[in-house]
Motif scaffolding. Structure first.
Motif, PDB file in Angstrom:
ATOM      1  N   GLY A 125       0.817  -1.212   0.000  1.00 49.04           N
ATOM      2  CA  GLY A 125       0.000   0.000   0.000  1.00 49.04           C
ATOM      3  C   GLY A 125       0.850   1.262   0.000  1.00 49.04           C
ATOM      4  O   GLY A 125       0.372   2.343   0.324  1.00 49.04           O
ATOM      5  N   ASN A 126       2.128   1.119  -0.357  1.00 48.47           N
ATOM      6  CA  ASN A 126       3.061   2.238  -0.492  1.00 48.47           C
ATOM      7  C   ASN A 126       3.406   2.943   0.821  1.00 48.47           C
ATOM      8  O   ASN A 126       3.979   4.019   0.791  1.00 48.47           O
ATOM      9  CB  ASN A 126       2.558   3.280  -1.511  1.00 48.47           C
ATOM     10  N   LEU A 189      10.665   1.518  -5.280  1.00 51.39           N
ATOM     11  CA  LEU A 189       9.629   0.859  -6.098  1.00 51.39           C
ATOM     12  C   LEU A 189      10.139   0.640  -7.516  1.00 51.39           C
ATOM     13  O   LEU A 189       9.923  -0.416  -8.111  1.00 51.39           O
ATOM     14  CB  LEU A 189       8.346   1.695  -6.103  1.00 51.39           C
TER      15      LEU A 189
HETATM   16  C1  LIG Z   1       2.344   2.895  -5.254  1.00 49.83           C
HETATM   17  O1  LIG Z   1       3.197   3.777  -5.977  1.00 49.83           O
HETATM   18  C2  LIG Z   1       3.405   3.391  -7.326  1.00 49.83           C
HETATM   19  C3  LIG Z   1       4.466   4.301  -7.930  1.00 49.83           C
HETATM   20  O2  LIG Z   1       4.410   5.603  -7.422  1.00 49.83           O
HETATM   21  C4  LIG Z   1       2.067   3.444  -8.065  1.00 49.83           C
HETATM   22  O3  LIG Z   1       2.253   3.043  -9.396  1.00 49.83           O
HETATM   23  C5  LIG Z   1       1.079   2.497  -7.370  1.00 49.83           C
HETATM   24  O4  LIG Z   1      -0.187   2.600  -7.964  1.00 49.83           O
HETATM   25  C6  LIG Z   1       0.971   2.839  -5.882  1.00 49.83           C
HETATM   26  N1  LIG Z   1       0.161   1.807  -5.221  1.00 49.83           N
HETATM   27  C7  LIG Z   1      -0.748   2.075  -4.276  1.00 49.83           C
HETATM   28  C8  LIG Z   1      -1.469   0.901  -3.677  1.00 49.83           C
HETATM   29  O5  LIG Z   1      -1.005   3.232  -3.902  1.00 49.83           O
END
Ligand SMILES: *[C@@H]1O[C@H](CO)[C@@H](O)[C@H](O)[C@H]1NC(C)=O
Ligand SMILES: *[C@@H]1O[C@H](CO)[C@@H](O)[C@H](O)[C@H]1NC(C)=O
Ligand SMILES: *[C@@H]1O[C@H](CO)[C@@H](O)[C@H](O)[C@H]1NC(C)=O
Ligand SMILES: *[C@@H]1O[C@H](CO)[C@@H](O)[C@H](O)[C@H]1NC(C)=O
Ligand SMILES: *[C@@H]1O[C@H](CO)[C@@H](O)[C@H](O)[C@H]1NC(C)=O
Length: 327
Positions: A125-126, A189
């Motif tokens: 979830g970043n 990432l």
């Molecule tokens: C997390 O970050 C990446 C790159 O910034 C993005 O592509 C992805 O959708 C993000 N995922 C979530 C779960 O927010």
């Protein structure tokens, strides 16, 4: 509808759990080593790792070297150029600030060794965690936490002065927050995606046994060598009849030149009591097919021939059954 809910409940924890597990093993760590032999000489070198793979290096030079074809991750050339600029300014001001601090505080003397360890880890979830620690003459003296520098618990009193000066520098604090909160997770990432094939590779270990130097009269040291595995986590144990031998001594996991790992596990036994001892190795690359090496005669040529003969003549069904069970 209810069926769909069940399906989602079943799928999501799996997908999330998996990505979390994968990310967990890959903290991004930068190490800076700065040496000041005297007031007129200094050098600063750096290294960076993703998990246990070294990705970047800078050796008292203003440019960052990329050690892997995927070390740029998904950052653009423009973003890397900006980062290089930030590092050049940072290196110059860091050197100058330390030299100024020594002039200000007569309690500090050359030669000086400083180490900085900074980086981040991205979770599912970043969400990300980060760290920024500074050591002076080998002792942890301060950390960057949230928005400012904080003194480490056992740091000497003069650290307060340094922290006050550092925290007055609004610009540096903002740059550090930007790097830790945003640039670092974004870089990680990108690296995980670009370096996926190498980071998730699996290399099977090769194992062999040898006799070590006898530790005392009447005792033998048995050595189990486990060579060439990747990734690093591994389980190695001396066993007797499926019983773990708790006195197994594991060495450090050492790097091989090709990026794989090596480990020794030793066991001291009374000479003559080696029968039935085996070295067990579990590793992700083996996919559950553990390596089991028996000490001495059990798999010797003579034993094997007798065993095969016995199997052929009398015990064929029994042998097949036991063999299957073992594996
Ligand atoms: C997390 O970050 C990446 C790159 O910034 C993005 O592509 C992805 O959708 C993000 N995922 C979530 C779960 O927010
Ligand atoms: C400072 O240290 C460097 C490296 O050890 C040495 O080459 C140099 O002569 C020293 N300079 C002074 C002024 O002591
Ligand atoms: C390291 O780089 C700095 C800046 O380029 C230079 O002044 C210094 O002499 C270098 N140190 C050594 C030991 O080469
Ligand atoms: C960075 O994260 C910290 C919490 O760890 C937060 O207090 C701070 O405001 C953030 N700064 C920026 C510039 O995002
Ligand atoms: C080895 O350690 C395990 C777990 O700590 C224990 O259950 C077992 O009894 C020990 N075995 C021996 C032979 O000491």
């Amino acid at each position: 509808m209810r069926y769909l809910q069940c399906l989602l409940l079943w799928v999501f924890p799996r997908v999330w759990g998996q990505s979390e597990d994968q990310l967990k093993n890959f903290p991004f760590r930068c190490l800076q080593i700065s040496s000041f032999p005297n007031s007129s000489c200094s050098r600063t070198d750096g290294l960076a790792w993703l998990g246990d793979v070294q990705t970047h290096r800078w050796s008292n030079a203003s440019t960052i070297s990329f050690l892997k074809p995927w070390s740029k991750g998904k950052l653009s050339d423009q973003q890397w150029e900006n980062l290089q600029l930030v590092f050049q300014v940072y290196r110059t001001s860091f050197t100058r600030d330390v030299q100024e601090l020594v002039k200000m505080l007569p309690i500090i003397h050359y030669p000086i060794e400083m180490q900085l360890s900074a980086g981040c880890e991205v979770h599912s979830g970043n969400a990300s965690e980060n760290f920024f620690n500074v050591a002076f003459q080998g002792k942890h003296i301060l950390s960057f936490q949230g928005t400012s520098f904080q003194k480490a618990p056992d740091a000497p009193p003069w650290t307060e002065v340094a922290i006050k000066v550092l925290n007055n520098d609004q610009g540096t604090r903002e740059t550090i927050q930007q790097l830790l909160n945003h640039t670092c997770p974004q870089l990680v990432l990108g690296l995980l995606e670009a370096g996926k094939a190498e980071l998730e590779k699996q290399e099977k270990p090769v194992a062999w046994l040898s006799r070590g130097v006898s530790p005392s009269h009447g005792h033998s040291q048995l050595v189990c060598h486990v060579y060439g595995f990747y990734p690093k986590p591994v389980w190695v144990m001396w066993m007797q009849d499926e019983q773990e031998q708790n006195s197994t001594q594991r060495g450090d996991i050492l790097p091989n030149a090709d990026g794989t790992w090596y480990l020794q596990a030793t066991l001291v036994v009374e000479t003559g009591n080696e029968a039935g001892l085996a070295c067990w190795v579990k590793h992700s690359s083996l996919e559950g097919k553990d390596i089991i090496l028996y000490w001495g005669g059990r798999y010797s040529t003579l034993g094997l021939i007798l065993g095969v003969l016995a199997a052929l003549v009398v015990f064929v069904p029994c042998f097949v059954f036991l063999y299957r069970k073992r594996w």
